[in-house]
Every structure is written in C-alpha cells, then in structure tokens.
Design a protein around this motif. Structure first.
Motif, PDB file in Angstrom:
ATOM      1  N   GLY A 107     -10.755   8.824  -3.109  1.00 17.05           N
ATOM      2  CA  GLY A 107     -10.290   7.990  -4.199  1.00 17.05           C
ATOM      3  C   GLY A 107     -10.015   8.820  -5.435  1.00 17.05           C
ATOM      4  N   THR A 150     -12.681   3.048  -5.277  1.00 14.85           N
ATOM      5  CA  THR A 150     -13.123   3.959  -4.216  1.00 14.85           C
ATOM      6  C   THR A 150     -13.789   5.197  -4.810  1.00 14.85           C
ATOM      7  OG1 THR A 150     -11.402   3.188  -2.706  1.00 14.85           O
ATOM      8  CG2 THR A 150     -12.342   5.364  -2.270  1.00 14.85           C
ATOM      9  N   HIS A 181       2.048   0.394   1.395  1.00 16.23           N
ATOM     10  CA  HIS A 181       0.951   0.308   2.361  1.00 16.23           C
ATOM     11  C   HIS A 181       1.461   0.491   3.786  1.00 16.23           C
ATOM     12  CE1 HIS A 181      -2.949  -1.016   0.428  1.00 16.23           C
ATOM     13  NE2 HIS A 181      -2.143  -0.830  -0.601  1.00 16.23           N
ATOM     14  N   LEU A 199      -7.636  -6.423  -2.831  1.00 16.84           N
ATOM     15  CA  LEU A 199      -7.884  -5.850  -4.148  1.00 16.84           C
ATOM     16  C   LEU A 199      -8.873  -6.725  -4.913  1.00 16.84           C
ATOM     17  CD1 LEU A 199      -4.191  -4.946  -5.125  1.00 16.84           C
ATOM     18  CD2 LEU A 199      -5.905  -3.510  -3.968  1.00 16.84           C
ATOM     19  N   GLY A 236      -8.146   5.508  -1.972  1.00 18.55           N
ATOM     20  CA  GLY A 236      -7.822   4.506  -2.964  1.00 18.55           C
ATOM     21  C   GLY A 236      -7.864   5.029  -4.382  1.00 18.55           C
ATOM     22  N   ASP A 237      -8.237   4.135  -5.301  1.00 24.27           N
ATOM     23  CA  ASP A 237      -8.215   4.441  -6.724  1.00 24.27           C
ATOM     24  C   ASP A 237      -9.628   4.510  -7.277  1.00 24.27           C
ATOM     25  OD1 ASP A 237      -8.900   1.671  -6.908  1.00 24.27           O
ATOM     26  OD2 ASP A 237      -6.787   1.131  -6.982  1.00 24.27           O
ATOM     27  N   LEU A 287      -8.330   1.702   3.558  1.00 20.08           N
ATOM     28  CA  LEU A 287      -7.254   1.759   2.568  1.00 20.08           C
ATOM     29  C   LEU A 287      -7.417   0.635   1.552  1.00 20.08           C
ATOM     30  CD1 LEU A 287      -4.562   2.873   1.553  1.00 20.08           C
ATOM     31  CD2 LEU A 287      -3.418   1.569   3.368  1.00 20.08           C
ATOM     32  N   MET A 288      -7.708   1.014   0.300  1.00 20.23           N
ATOM     33  CA  MET A 288      -7.866   0.032  -0.771  1.00 20.23           C
ATOM     34  C   MET A 288      -7.207   0.582  -2.027  1.00 20.23           C
ATOM     35  SD  MET A 288     -11.312  -1.290  -2.650  1.00 20.23           S
ATOM     36  CE  MET A 288     -11.228  -2.580  -3.885  1.00 20.23           C
ATOM     37  N   GLU A 289      -5.979   0.189  -2.277  1.00 20.93           N
ATOM     38  CA  GLU A 289      -5.259   0.715  -3.438  1.00 20.93           C
ATOM     39  C   GLU A 289      -4.125  -0.222  -3.821  1.00 20.93           C
ATOM     40  OE1 GLU A 289      -4.116   4.981  -5.261  1.00 20.93           O
ATOM     41  OE2 GLU A 289      -3.876   4.793  -3.100  1.00 20.93           O
ATOM     42  N   THR A 325     -12.280   7.154   3.020  1.00 21.30           N
ATOM     43  CA  THR A 325     -11.992   6.040   2.121  1.00 21.30           C
ATOM     44  C   THR A 325     -10.917   6.511   1.149  1.00 21.30           C
ATOM     45  OG1 THR A 325     -13.755   6.675   0.575  1.00 21.30           O
ATOM     46  CG2 THR A 325     -14.326   5.160   2.360  1.00 21.30           C
TER      47      THR A 325
END
Length: 435
Positions: free
Chosen positions: A271, A237, A338, A357, A233-234, A307-309, A231
């Motif tokens: 994250g 995450t 991305h 997001l 991200g920021d 991917l979550m950012e 995982t």
C-alpha cells in the motif's frame, strides 16, 4: 469473505511451524571485502522471483517528497548510517534484503550494510549483527532506476520477529527513494555505525523507510509453495491511522492470524498512502496500473493479491487535495483500472480478492458526488464477479446505524482511516482458506 460462487470455506489445514537452526557465530569481519565493488543493474528489479526465496517484509518505493512536513528523502544522505526496523511475516534460516533506487536521479552507492535482530529503539541484540554482501562485495552501486538484492546470509528468524537493516552511505546520495508512511521509526547517525549494537549514536529519527524495499527469507519450509499474499492499495492498506511501531496495520494483523493458525505465511504490504489506480500523483506514487508489475508481480511465491484501491481516485479531484487536484475519475474508468489489475494478476496465475471501499462520511473526501461514486463502485465490486472472491471491508468497518460512516470504535479520528481496532476487524474478516 465471499467467493466467486458465493460459498465460504471454513476448513483449516495446519502446517507445522519450521524449527530454526542455531545462529552461527559469524563475526563482522568474517567476509572478505573485494577491491572492486558490485554494481547492480535495473534488471535486478525482477531477480526476486527465484523459488528459493519468499517475501518476509516489503514496502513500495516512492519518489522523494515531503507533503506533510520534513523527512530525509529530498536532501538524501552523506556520511550517514540509517537503521530501519521491520517485522517479517514468515521465518526462515537465511535472509537477504532488497534495496531500491527506482526514483534516484544518480547512481546510489551503498558503502556497507548489516542485518541484525532488533532490540529496543535503535539498538540490536548482541551477537546478532551480520555483514551483508552484494555479489561477494561489501559495497554496491545501484544505477538510477535500479533495484538490487544482497547475497543471502545465514540468519535464522521466526515469523513475526523484528529485524534491523542498517545502511552506511558514505558519499552524497542525492534525493532518496523511500516509502513515506512507514508507521515505524527509522534512525540516523553521522558516520559509520552499521555494526553498532547500541542505539546511542542514532540521535535522529524519521517515520519513513529509505531505500529498503524488501526483506526475503529462505529455508525452514518449502520455498516453492506459491502461497504468499500481497495486499495492494492506498493509505488504508498502508496502515495510516494505526499506532506507530505497533505493527497493527491490517496486513500485520492478517500475518498474526496465519501464525496463530499454525501456518505462517508471507504477507506483504504494497500500500502507498494517497495512491490512485488511474492517476499518477507526485507525492503518492505511480498509479496502480503502472506500479503493480513492479511491486506485486516481482515478489517471489505470491499466490493471492488483496486489491483495495480507489478512494483517492474518487477524492483526488477536490481543489483542496494535497499536492493539488488530479483529473476526475469516473466509476467506469476506476472499474477499468481494476479490470487491468485483475488481468495482470491472472496472467501470472495469481488469485485476486477484491474489496469494497471503506466509508468517507465526515472526512476530507466527503461530498455527495464522491459518496455516489464510492457506492456505485462498491456495488460493482459486490456483484460483478470480476474477482475470484470479494471481502466487504465497507460493511466490516461501517457503523450499522449509518453505513456511510466508519464505526466510531474503528475510527482513527479523521473519519476515513481506521485505527488499530478497525484494522484488526478487517483482518478478521478475511477467510484464511481463500488466501
């Protein structure tokens, strides 16, 4: 979770849980200590890709900083023992650790290290302490910018079991490479207490991790399977807003789902709170397009990345941003960031799950411009077909009566980070078969 062709697979293939061998009785002095200490090289950062090892736990290294109050990173350590507790997502019969001096300005001397089964607080389970070696030496010097692995040690550990890694740092280290938002308690003692069973000597605590960037396991199942999940991200995450020492971040909850389904899996959290895709930020790590290779592509056995950012790319340009504002990021620039991450993953044969997001209404990032960019980016995530599959975390945690706001039951209180219930809902939204 929606796949590229719009289908959702629901079949579940069960894998038998590995039976772990009995822990061998190895005393703390069973390994001889060579006169010459091992020295790591910067190239060791990518030594973890061998087929015999898989990630049990991980954290992304950061440069020393203290934007939210004191921690131990800027001063570093001298004649200190640091004890850190982490929970592995999958088990095995052997273990090794990864240590990082990525942001150190001088060589880092590790005088000694142990691994043990965690007990309450800073204590460990009696009889479980194992001395670690590095190239058959008890001590290790990691050059500035380097990363190193310990030798493997017999250490049967089960999925979701907590282990304790203890480092003794005899000489001054200088500022320490660390991970800011651990969401877990680390312990410090003066002097050498690496083999202590009780936590009595560990009178100082911190909620960051220091030097420790990975725990890897082998044995117990086929380590050559590329089914690990990272995982990336920021802070969402990273688990900011979840309960300390409870392992309730969404990657933790995902690991628990795999175990409940009878197929424990490597689930690694890379994250970093405050991190951006497109801009370096002094207190929040290198930009995602730069650190992805170091943090994700160096992990063994990874088959999928979630991917979550982008929330910090959108909100970081506000004048009141922590650490000072970063340049404004357009939706097009965030999308290109991305696409860069997707290309890097696909070049290694890694599947990419993209995420929308999560809401920001009522938070410190809530402005009309920021919300417009968040919505535009989310629409691209949902419709572009750029990812192999998409999970709509925005819809998962938002209030059905106001899709711009986190559902109160899922809100940690700052209107941007989910709490424990929100992170659990995020993990439940993921299709295990797509991972």
């Amino acid at each position: 979770m929606t796949t590229r062709n719009g289908l959702r697979r629901t079949g579940v293939a069960l894998l038998a849980t590995a039976t772990l061998a009995a822990l061998p009785a190895v005393g703390p002095e069973a390994v001889a200590s060579p006169v010459a200490a091992a020295t790591a090289t910067a190239d060791d950062a990518y030594a973890g890709t061998g087929r015999d090892w898989r990630g049990g736990w991980a954290a992304s290294p950061q440069a020393p900083t203290a934007p939210f109050g004191p921690n131990w990173s800027q001063q570093g350590f001298s004649d200190h023992t640091v004890r850190q507790v982490v929970r592995v997502s999958t088990g095995g019969t052997r273990a090794r650790i990864e240590l990082s001096n990525r942001y150190g300005g001088t060589p880092l001397r590790i005088t000694g290290a142990t691994v043990a089964k965690a007990a309450a607080g800073g204590a460990v389970r009696p009889g479980s302490v194992r001395q670690l070696t590095f190239g058959n030496s008890r001590s290790l010097t990691i050059p500035a910018g380097g990363t190193a692995h310990s030798d493997g040690v017999p250490f049967p550990v089960g999925a979701l079991e907590s282990v304790t890694v203890t480092l003794y740092l005899a000489g001054p280290t200088g500022p320490a490479t660390f991970h800011h938002f651990a969401g877990a308690t680390s312990y410090r003692a003066t002097g050498d207490h690496r083999s202590d069973v009780t936590g009595t000597a560990f009178t100082e605590t911190s909620t960051s991790w220091y030097y420790l960037s990975g725990v890897e396991v082998s044995g117990g199942r086929d380590s050559r399977r590329r089914d690990g999940v990272v995982t990336f991200g920021d802070s969402v995450t990273d688990g900011v807003g979840s309960s300390t020492d409870a392992d309730n971040r969404y990657p933790d909850e995902l690991a628990e789902r795999f175990v409940a389904a009878g197929r424990p899996r490597s689930v690694l959290n890379h994250g970093i709170g405050g991190n951006q895709v497109t801009n370096d930020w002094a207190w929040a790590g290198e930009k995602g397009v730069a650190r992805f290779r170091k943090d994700v592509l160096s992990e063994p056995g990874v088959g999928t990345v979630i991917l979550m950012e982008g929330l910090n790319d959108i909100g970081g340009s506000l004048p009141e941003a922590v650490g000072g504002p970063t340049p404004r990021v357009s939706v097009d620039r965030l999308i290109e960031g991305h696409r860069t991450l997707i290309r890097q993953a696909h070049a290694r044969g890694i599947k990419v799950i993209g995420s929308t997001l999560t809401p920001i209404k009522g938070s410190f990032y809530d402005t009309p411009d920021n919300e417009a960019r968040r919505e535009a980016f989310n629409e691209w995530v949902r419709t572009s077909g750029a990812y192999d599959a998409v999970v709509d975390f925005d819809r998962v945690v938002s209030d059905p009566q106001d899709r711009h706001r986190i559902l109160p039951a899922y809100d940690s209180g700052d209107h941007i980070h989910p709490g424990d219930a929100g992170y659990r809902a995020m993990a439940q939204a993921l299709d295990l078969d797509e991972l």
